[in-house]
Design a protein around this motif. Structure first.
Motif, PDB file in Angstrom:
ATOM      1  N   LYS A  82       0.878  -1.161   0.000  1.00  0.00           N
ATOM      2  CA  LYS A  82       0.000   0.000   0.000  1.00  0.00           C
ATOM      3  C   LYS A  82       0.918   1.215   0.000  1.00  0.00           C
ATOM      4  N   THR A  83       0.712   2.126  -0.931  1.00  0.00           N
ATOM      5  CA  THR A  83       1.594   3.285  -1.037  1.00  0.00           C
ATOM      6  C   THR A  83       0.825   4.573  -0.767  1.00  0.00           C
ATOM      7  N   LYS A  84       1.590   5.560  -0.311  1.00  0.00           N
ATOM      8  CA  LYS A  84       0.982   6.835   0.034  1.00  0.00           C
ATOM      9  C   LYS A  84       2.028   7.929  -0.084  1.00  0.00           C
ATOM     10  N   MET A  85       1.631   9.076  -0.619  1.00  0.00           N
ATOM     11  CA  MET A  85       2.503  10.239  -0.655  1.00  0.00           C
ATOM     12  C   MET A  85       2.030  11.181   0.441  1.00  0.00           C
TER      13      MET A  85
ATOM     14  N   GLU B  89       7.169  12.836   1.607  1.00  0.00           N
ATOM     15  CA  GLU B  89       7.675  11.481   1.826  1.00  0.00           C
ATOM     16  C   GLU B  89       6.763  10.479   1.119  1.00  0.00           C
ATOM     17  N   TYR B  90       7.376   9.481   0.524  1.00  0.00           N
ATOM     18  CA  TYR B  90       6.658   8.411  -0.157  1.00  0.00           C
ATOM     19  C   TYR B  90       6.715   7.196   0.762  1.00  0.00           C
TER      20      TYR B  90
ATOM     21  N   TRP C 196       4.143  -2.720   3.681  1.00  0.00           N
ATOM     22  CA  TRP C 196       4.213  -4.101   3.207  1.00  0.00           C
ATOM     23  C   TRP C 196       3.473  -4.985   4.199  1.00  0.00           C
ATOM     24  N   THR C 197       2.591  -5.840   3.683  1.00  0.00           N
ATOM     25  CA  THR C 197       1.887  -6.802   4.524  1.00  0.00           C
ATOM     26  C   THR C 197       2.193  -8.193   3.969  1.00  0.00           C
ATOM     27  N   PHE C 198       2.802  -9.027   4.814  1.00  0.00           N
ATOM     28  CA  PHE C 198       3.170 -10.375   4.399  1.00  0.00           C
ATOM     29  C   PHE C 198       2.160 -11.366   4.965  1.00  0.00           C
ATOM     30  N   LYS C 199       1.810 -12.353   4.138  1.00  0.00           N
ATOM     31  CA  LYS C 199       0.903 -13.422   4.558  1.00  0.00           C
ATOM     32  C   LYS C 199       1.468 -14.728   4.071  1.00  0.00           C
ATOM     33  N   ARG C 200       1.416 -15.735   4.909  1.00  0.00           N
ATOM     34  CA  ARG C 200       1.945 -17.048   4.535  1.00  0.00           C
ATOM     35  C   ARG C 200       1.082 -17.669   3.457  1.00  0.00           C
TER      36      ARG C 200
END
Length: 72
Positions: free
Chosen positions: A53-56, A61-62, A66-70
């Motif tokens: 998910k990105t946001k300025m 700042e950019y 990051w969301t990790f899922k098995r």
């Protein structure tokens, strides 16, 4: 064609003398991303899927979340 040669030499000299781009921040970010994947695979005991998910921000700042899922 012969009159183009001095212009080409001048262009190549200008390119050679121009300041080089500093990619150290990019390389640091890629190294941190690789480390994050490795850490997530260790913590979740196997391969992972990632969502970003990105946001300025208003400050310029950019931000990347990051969301990790098995993988199941």
């Amino acid at each position: 064609m012969a009159e183009d040669k001095p212009d080409m030499i001048a262009l190549l000299m200008a390119i050679a003398e121009s300041p080089k781009r500093d990619n150290s921040a990019y390389h640091q970010a890629i190294a941190e991303a690789r480390q994050a994947f490795e850490d997530a695979e260790i913590a979740l005991s196997g391969p992972v899927r990632v969502r970003t998910k990105t946001k300025m921000k208003r400050s310029g700042e950019y931000v990347v979340k990051w969301t990790f899922k098995r993988l199941t």
